[in-house]
Design a protein around this motif. Sequence first.
Motif, short mmCIF file in Angstrom:
data_model
loop_
_atom_site.label_atom_id
_atom_site.label_comp_id
_atom_site.label_asym_id
_atom_site.label_seq_id
_atom_site.Cartn_x
_atom_site.Cartn_y
_atom_site.Cartn_z
N PHE A 1 -10.63 16.95 18.09
CA PHE A 1 -10.28 18.27 17.57
C PHE A 1 -10.70 19.33 18.60
O PHE A 1 -11.90 19.45 18.88
N PRO A 2 -9.76 20.06 19.17
CA PRO A 2 -10.13 21.08 20.17
C PRO A 2 -10.80 22.27 19.50
O PRO A 2 -10.27 22.87 18.56
N THR A 3 -12.00 22.61 19.98
CA THR A 3 -12.73 23.75 19.41
C THR A 3 -12.25 25.07 20.00
O THR A 3 -12.35 26.11 19.35
N PHE B 1 -4.56 20.19 24.44
CA PHE B 1 -4.92 21.58 24.13
C PHE B 1 -6.38 21.91 24.43
O PHE B 1 -6.79 23.06 24.31
N ALA B 2 -7.17 20.92 24.80
CA ALA B 2 -8.60 21.11 24.97
C ALA B 2 -8.91 21.92 26.22
O ALA B 2 -8.16 21.89 27.21
N SER B 3 -10.03 22.61 26.20
CA SER B 3 -10.48 23.39 27.35
C SER B 3 -11.22 22.49 28.34
O SER B 3 -11.59 21.36 28.02
N ASP B 4 -11.46 23.02 29.55
CA ASP B 4 -12.15 22.25 30.59
C ASP B 4 -13.54 21.83 30.14
O ASP B 4 -13.95 20.68 30.32
N GLU B 5 -14.29 22.76 29.55
CA GLU B 5 -15.66 22.47 29.15
C GLU B 5 -15.72 21.38 28.09
O GLU B 5 -16.56 20.48 28.15
N GLN B 6 -14.82 21.44 27.10
CA GLN B 6 -14.83 20.43 26.04
C GLN B 6 -14.44 19.06 26.56
O GLN B 6 -14.98 18.04 26.13
N LEU B 7 -13.50 19.01 27.50
CA LEU B 7 -13.10 17.73 28.09
C LEU B 7 -14.26 17.10 28.85
O LEU B 7 -14.49 15.89 28.76
#
Length: 286
Positions: A50-52, A35-41
């Motif tokens: 934990f996906p922000t 579920f994480a976004s590109d920037e967080q990955l």
Amino acid sequence: MEKPSPTFMALKSVLIGAVALSVLLPLLVVVSTSFASDEQLRAAGGYVLFPTDPTLRAYETLFTSPLIFRALGVSAFVTVVGTLMALFVTICMAYALSRPVLLGRPMLMAIILTLFFSPGLIPLYLMIKELHLLNTVWALILPGLFAGFNFIVMRSFFMGIPSELLEAARIDGASDFRILFSIVLPLSKAVIAVIGLFYAVGFWNSFFNALLYINDQNLWPIQLILRSYVVQGSSLSADQLGVQQAPPPQSIKMAVVVVALVPILLVYPFLQKYFSKGVITGAIKG
């Protein structure tokens, strides 16, 4: 029995909690990464706890991808058809060999031997080839159509059904098929549910038969894609997924893992109440 001391209960709670955490933490990482976004990955180095800023982009890509959609369809077909056929074969053989028949003991010994000796990969491959089953979905179903352990559990359960009940039905003129479908099966829902779950999990998780017998990528089950693109470290390109721009490879891989796990996780709670009863009763009776 003496009541356990508070120290023992505390240690047991800590141990159980540690085991549960060791199981749930990797699963949480897999789901969160999907579920994480590109920037967080990129910031986290590939794995997220934990996906922000959760996004469904990876799942939208998977369910619009012809490759993944076909793989899910192949896995669903193999699991449903294979489980039904395997249950039919196992039920018929278990019922036949649970009754006193002349050739029952030699056949039973032959089935038990399959628990200790396997036919080998080369003879099995040659047999599938001679039957013209290569590159067909039947190569994923027929080799796993019968399991000796499942047969023994189901036969033991059938032998625990009172013989007086079956004899009374036979005196009333019921045939063997009538006795099986009208008396034995309604009394055996627990063991049928458990054996069905065993077969379904086996068919759904199987990738080795596809690796041996399937060269056409359009017939790959979801587990073979999971092995190729997650375990072996290959990446799913936009062309393979059938989309213009693919999400990050790590997010796609974790989404494939989640998609492969969810069907069995959804089925198991409905069969859990039969699980212990079916296995324990089938194992001790006879």
